[in-house]
Design a protein around this motif. Structure first.
Motif: not given
Length: 427
Positions: A57-73
């Motif tokens: 879950t820690d890894v899934v949470d890190a991916l989710t945070e990226y896509y939900y909070q600071y998804n950018s190039n």
């Protein structure tokens, strides 16, 4: 077997398993569509970790945070999200460098897997440097990612490919290695842990031998980086590669470590955006390491996920991970070897990585895998991308059980029970 059963697990199994929701799945029903089926009846016993590990879950949470909070190039904008993503991506390089003992991010190239890392060196270094009279030395237990790649590059350059023998017990024949690695050596490319035999290669000795004759060494760490401490500086390896999806991380990210001075001397493997410093209609110049080898939009989310995976593993401790793997491998090897009609491959159980490949007499590996699946046991069956090695040991395929931090002896007992069932079915 009795004394083995008395050993305590090095890892807090209930706590770790709680971080992997997929391990609560029931399997055995409709496999035509993904996800749970009303007919699913058996608890999942996942013993295919050498192919791909599960994700906490820690890894899934890190991916989710990226896509939900600071998804950018990355490296292409001055706005807030791009800056956050760029920092996270760069810090991921630093974290990987720390994890394997590299000197810094300049020595860490993100690719999409171990295979691409191997191809990067083979094309960017091999095509430019290899020539007739040069020798590339592999072992007989190489994964196709190494064997096929260097085989084809050698055909293009006129270099010669030689293979270090593997003896009948699954060990690398170091006397033969010393015969092959002479002053003609250009590259030695060897697997750190065999994904079929479980053999642990003496990479430090090979590196010293290779460097004494003026060659480079590339270590395939796909099975070692996830399961034990790795120190590329102590190994004195020139290149080292591994994949995130075998060590709790997401698919789609691999790592190439290379000594900085060697990477700086190499031309890029891929061209395009991100890896350039200056472009004119007549010519181009390249960015500094590591970006010089990371053309186009890179594996941003995957790198962030890999960072989280490394944090998770190091919270457990890589020495602890290794101890758990070795305990399970020895237990599985002893259990399976106790049967007269089961053939196991590779070194003894106390001297191998965390996997056991085997065959049940009279039953094809694919048929055995199918029966095991009926019991909820997920394993690998086939040649494991080591066809020449299977030809050498005289079987078309084998069944492979491979273990990780969330596996237990009880799951291995269920594997043995399922093998018993297959024996009865095909009797």
């Amino acid at each position: 077997m009795g004394t083995q059963e008395q050993k305590a697990y090095p890892i807090d199994i209930p706590s770790v398993r709680g971080d992997f929701p997929i391990l609560d799945r029931k399997v055995g029903g409709n496999i035509e569509t993904p996800g749970p089926s009303p007919d699913d009846t058996d608890p999942l016993i996942y013993l295919d970790n050498a192919a791909t590990s599960q994700t906490p879950t820690d890894v899934v949470d890190a991916l989710t945070e990226y896509y939900y909070q600071y998804n950018s190039n990355v490296h292409r904008g001055i706005h807030h999200l791009s800056q956050e993503a760029s920092v996270a991506y760069e810090v991921a390089h630093d974290r990987v460098a720390e994890f394997i003992g590299a000197d810094g991010r300049e020595e860490i190239i993100f690719t999409k897997n171990t295979t691409e890392s191997m191809n990067l060196v083979a094309y960017a270094w091999g095509l430019a440097e290899l020539e007739p009279g040069d020798t590339v030395v592999l072992s007989e237990m190489e994964h196709h990612a190494s064997l096929v790649t260097w085989q084809q590059i050698a055909k293009r350059t006129g270099a010669n490919v030689e293979y270090i023998r593997v003896d009948e017990d699954g060990y690398l024949d170091m006397e033969h290695a010393r015969e092959l690695i002479d002053d003609s050596i250009a590259m030695v490319s060897v697997v750190h842990i065999s994904n079929t035999l479980g053999t642990v290669t003496p990479v430090e000795e090979l590196a010293e031998l290779t460097h004494d004759h003026g060659g480079y060494i590339f270590i395939d760490g796909a099975q070692s980086a996830p399961t034990r401490p790795v120190d590329v500086d102590a190994m004195d390896t020139d290149f080292f590669a591994f994949s995130g999806h075998k060590m709790l991380g997401p698919t789609g990210i691999g790592v190439l470590y290379g000594k900085q001075e060697i990477l700086e001397s190499m031309e890029p493997y891929l061209y395009g955006g991100e890896m350039i410093r200056r472009v004119t209609y007549e010519d181009s110049t390249w960015e500094d390491l590591p970006w010089k080898f990371e053309a186009g939009t890179p594996v941003i989310a995957q790198a962030i996920g890999l960072h989280a995976a490394i944090d998770y593993l190091e919270d457990i401790g890589m020495e602890t991970v290794q101890a758990h793997e070795e305990l399970l491998a020895e237990y599985a090897y002893n259990q399976l070897s106790a049967f007269d009609d089961v053939e196991t491959y590779g070194p003894p159980g106390g001297d191998r990585g965390g996997l056991v490949a085997f065959n049940l007499e009279g039953v094809h590996a694919h048929d055995l895998s199918s029966i095991l699946n009926e019991y909820g046991v997920a394993i690998r069956a086939g040649d494991h991308c080591t066809q020449p090695l299977h030809d050498k040991i005289g079987v078309p395929a084998s069944t492979r059980a491979s273990f990780y931090i969330y596996n237990t002896r009880e799951e291995i007992d269920e594997l043995v029970t399922a093998v018993d069932a297959a024996r009865e079915l095909f009797a």
